[in-house]
Design a protein around this motif. Structure first.
Motif, short mmCIF file in Angstrom:
data_model
loop_
_atom_site.label_atom_id
_atom_site.label_comp_id
_atom_site.label_asym_id
_atom_site.label_seq_id
_atom_site.Cartn_x
_atom_site.Cartn_y
_atom_site.Cartn_z
N ASN A 236 0.82 -1.21 0.00
CA ASN A 236 0.00 0.00 0.00
C ASN A 236 0.85 1.27 0.00
O ASN A 236 0.50 2.27 -0.64
CB ASN A 236 -0.93 0.02 1.22
CG ASN A 236 -2.13 -0.90 1.05
OD1 ASN A 236 -2.45 -1.33 -0.06
ND2 ASN A 236 -2.78 -1.22 2.15
N THR A 237 1.96 1.24 0.71
CA THR A 237 2.82 2.41 0.76
C THR A 237 3.35 2.78 -0.61
O THR A 237 3.38 3.95 -1.00
CB THR A 237 4.00 2.18 1.73
OG1 THR A 237 3.49 1.88 3.03
CG2 THR A 237 4.90 3.40 1.81
N PHE A 238 3.75 1.79 -1.36
CA PHE A 238 4.27 2.05 -2.71
C PHE A 238 3.16 2.53 -3.63
O PHE A 238 3.39 3.43 -4.46
CB PHE A 238 4.95 0.78 -3.24
CG PHE A 238 6.28 0.52 -2.61
CD1 PHE A 238 7.45 0.82 -3.28
CD2 PHE A 238 6.38 0.02 -1.32
CE1 PHE A 238 8.69 0.62 -2.70
CE2 PHE A 238 7.61 -0.20 -0.72
CZ PHE A 238 8.77 0.11 -1.40
N ARG A 239 1.99 1.95 -3.51
CA ARG A 239 0.87 2.39 -4.35
C ARG A 239 0.50 3.84 -4.02
O ARG A 239 0.29 4.66 -4.92
CB ARG A 239 -0.33 1.48 -4.17
CG ARG A 239 -1.54 1.88 -5.03
CD ARG A 239 -2.63 0.83 -4.99
NE ARG A 239 -3.18 0.66 -3.65
CZ ARG A 239 -4.10 -0.26 -3.34
NH1 ARG A 239 -4.54 -1.09 -4.28
NH2 ARG A 239 -4.55 -0.36 -2.11
N THR A 240 0.41 4.17 -2.74
CA THR A 240 0.04 5.52 -2.31
C THR A 240 1.01 6.57 -2.83
O THR A 240 0.62 7.67 -3.24
CB THR A 240 -0.04 5.59 -0.77
OG1 THR A 240 -1.03 4.67 -0.32
CG2 THR A 240 -0.38 6.99 -0.30
N ASN A 241 2.30 6.22 -2.84
CA ASN A 241 3.33 7.17 -3.26
C ASN A 241 3.63 7.12 -4.75
O ASN A 241 4.44 7.92 -5.24
CB ASN A 241 4.61 6.92 -2.47
CG ASN A 241 4.49 7.37 -1.03
OD1 ASN A 241 4.58 8.55 -0.73
ND2 ASN A 241 4.27 6.42 -0.13
N GLY A 242 3.00 6.19 -5.47
CA GLY A 242 3.20 6.12 -6.91
C GLY A 242 4.57 5.64 -7.32
O GLY A 242 5.12 6.07 -8.34
N TRP A 243 5.15 4.72 -6.53
CA TRP A 243 6.48 4.20 -6.82
C TRP A 243 6.38 2.86 -7.56
O TRP A 243 5.62 1.96 -7.14
CB TRP A 243 7.26 3.98 -5.53
CG TRP A 243 7.53 5.22 -4.75
CD1 TRP A 243 7.74 6.48 -5.23
CD2 TRP A 243 7.62 5.31 -3.32
NE1 TRP A 243 7.96 7.35 -4.20
CE2 TRP A 243 7.90 6.67 -3.01
CE3 TRP A 243 7.51 4.40 -2.28
CZ2 TRP A 243 8.06 7.12 -1.71
CZ3 TRP A 243 7.68 4.84 -0.98
CH2 TRP A 243 7.94 6.19 -0.69
N PRO A 244 7.13 2.67 -8.63
CA PRO A 244 7.10 1.39 -9.35
C PRO A 244 7.75 0.27 -8.53
O PRO A 244 8.81 0.47 -7.94
CB PRO A 244 7.89 1.67 -10.63
CG PRO A 244 8.80 2.80 -10.25
CD PRO A 244 8.04 3.64 -9.26
N LEU A 245 7.11 -0.89 -8.51
CA LEU A 245 7.56 -2.00 -7.67
C LEU A 245 7.27 -3.32 -8.34
O LEU A 245 6.24 -3.48 -9.01
CB LEU A 245 6.84 -1.95 -6.31
CG LEU A 245 7.21 -3.03 -5.28
CD1 LEU A 245 8.60 -2.75 -4.70
CD2 LEU A 245 6.17 -3.08 -4.16
N VAL A 246 8.18 -4.27 -8.18
CA VAL A 246 7.91 -5.66 -8.53
C VAL A 246 8.26 -6.53 -7.32
O VAL A 246 9.04 -6.12 -6.45
CB VAL A 246 8.71 -6.14 -9.76
CG1 VAL A 246 8.33 -5.38 -11.01
CG2 VAL A 246 10.21 -6.05 -9.50
N ILE A 247 7.67 -7.70 -7.26
CA ILE A 247 8.03 -8.69 -6.24
C ILE A 247 9.03 -9.62 -6.90
O ILE A 247 8.66 -10.56 -7.61
CB ILE A 247 6.78 -9.42 -5.73
CG1 ILE A 247 5.77 -8.40 -5.18
CG2 ILE A 247 7.16 -10.44 -4.65
CD1 ILE A 247 4.39 -8.97 -4.90
N GLY A 248 10.31 -9.33 -6.69
CA GLY A 248 11.37 -9.97 -7.47
C GLY A 248 11.70 -11.38 -7.04
O GLY A 248 12.29 -12.14 -7.80
#
Length: 459
Positions: A236-248
């Protein structure tokens, strides 16, 4: 008091510099790149990773794994390489990229030597990992449509995890200074799990360090993420801040204290996040192997969950459009079947033929061509039990145009001339009334690839 004012002044200057950096226009990215929180291809199409980690540097002879991973539905493979500090050096990068491209996979290349730096005395620094990438630059330039560079695997351990921010920022900038235009991936500290939240709390600083704004953050989820709440809170933190993320990387819930893989799969699917499971085979802890001895026809429990689960690879992966020749973003929802590189002479039927549904003990089967390219194709078959439970099944069909099966999964397939028989394997023969299972194969064709009628027989 003077000291406090000095610190405050430095903090204000740093904040102002951060804002200025964020306002600077990014250089035009080539190939795979970041758009908002998404990874997109050069043509603007969103690409969501659905893949598998393959421990290539320790099992360099297992080159058939690339085809097997693709056959089970993956669109991405994360390939373990060595810089020479601990493993390798991997000098076969051109061959690895070629195997990815031959099998229509996006290639995430990672240096594994950095694992646990600061806690593991043998580990390499991120700067040393960048030096390896520079040594391979001639093999990587021009491959931006197909290759993501994961600078270093789990680059900081649990000792002094705060060093991650400066080390990662410097590594990104050194990659760009040396002319790399690829999408870069950076793993979190704490052996990738970021349980001290250094990556989470410094994400914007690291993303701003990239002059091309073309970096994706990668979280590795193991036993730190053993509850649904711990997973969703972090994401949720990454979504809220608009940061690109993958579960590597991530594993599966072998016990109640292990990572909650089902929540990861479901949340990744719901949020449009890429995921890459660890790993195909060869672990010292075999609970993390998806296959037994690299055998794609012998999926483990973990392999079944990630490939064939509700939110697994087979159900959610879409092939990169670079392999289909598409040049513009879709104006509507992309089709579930992936278009071929070379248009086939015949198209898959709109409604696949099925056998007549049985009223009681019996089964039906449906044959669908899910992908087709010059001289090759992929077909999936769904077996459904009738009004009573069955203990086994066999599906038969006859090819009309000389097609041949070259590789299969979730079934044992035998051929006699044009006649083909597929029988259940140990884990998918028993179906409850109305229950279903799927299997598939890769095949060859020439001239015409018509869809055969199929017959299902239950036992």
């Amino acid at each position: 008091m003077k000291r406090r004012l000095t610190v405050l002044g430095v903090a204000l200057l740093a904040a102002a510099a951060s804002i200025l950096i964020a306002m600077q226009p990014a250089e035009a990215a080539v190939g795979l790149h970041i758009s908002g929180t998404n990874i997109v291809e050069a043509n603007g199409r969103t690409f969501t990773m659905r893949g598998v980690n393959h421990p290539h540097v320790w099992f360099t002879s297992q080159t058939s794994s690339f085809a097997n991973i693709k056959a089970l539905g993956a669109n991405t493979v994360r390939v373990v390489l060595g810089s020479g500090k601990r493993w390798g050096p991997s000098t076969d990068v051109p061959n690895v990229i070629s195997l990815c491209k031959q099998n229509r996979l996006i290639c995430v290349l990672e240096v594994h030597d950095t694992t646990g730096y600061g806690e593991d005395g043998a580990a390499a620094t991120l700067d040393e990992a960048v030096n390896y990438w520079i040594s391979q630059k001639n093999n990587l330039v021009g491959q931006e449509n197909y290759v993501v560079i994961n600078i270093g695997n789990e680059p900081i351990g649990n000792n002094n995890a705060s060093q991650w921010t400066a080390a990662t920022t410097a590594a990104i900038q050194k990659m760009r200074t040396n002319g790399f235009q690829h999408l870069l991936m950076v793993d979190g500290p704490n052996w990738g799990q970021d349980w001290q939240y250094v990556m989470r709390d410094n994400a914007q600083t690291v993303l701003n360090a990239d002059s091309q704004r073309n970096t994706v953050l990668s979280i590795h989820m193991y036993d730190v993420f053993n509850t649904a709440s711990s997973i969703t809170s972090y994401l949720n933190t990454f979504r809220t801040n608009g940061w690109p993320l993958v579960i590597g990387e991530f594993g599966w819930r072998a016990t109640s204290s292990n990572v909650d893989d089902q929540t990861i799969l479901a949340e990744a699917n719901a949020r449009g996040l890429g995921y890459i499971g660890w790993s195909w085979a060869g672990n010292n802890d075999p609970i993390l192997d998806m296959t037994n001895n690299f055998n794609a026809s012998q999926l483990t429990t973990w392999g079944q969950r990630i490939f064939n689960g509700t939110n697994g690879i087979k159900a959610t992966a879409k092939e990169a459009s670079i392999y289909s020749g598409a040049t513009t973003p879709p104006t509507t929802t992309p089709p579930t079947t992936r278009p071929p590189t070379t248009p086939p002479t015949t198209n898959p039927p709109t409604t696949p033929p099925t056998t007549t549904p049985p009223g009681g003990r019996g089964c039906t089967a449906t044959y669908t061509i899910t992908n087709q390219w010059q001289d090759g194709f992929q077909a999936d078959l769904k077996v459904t039990a009738g009004g009573a439970a069955i203990n086994g099944w066999a599906v038969t069909w006859t090819f009309a145009n000389g097609q041949q099966v070259s590789q299969s999964w979730n079934a044992t397939i035998t051929s006699s001339g044009s006649s083909v028989t597929a029988r259940n394997v140990s884990y998918n023969g028993s179906l409850g009334a109305g229950g279903s299972t799927t299997f598939g194969f890769l095949g060859s064709w020439s001239g015409t690839n018509s869809t055969p009628s199929v017959t299902c027989t239950a036992s």
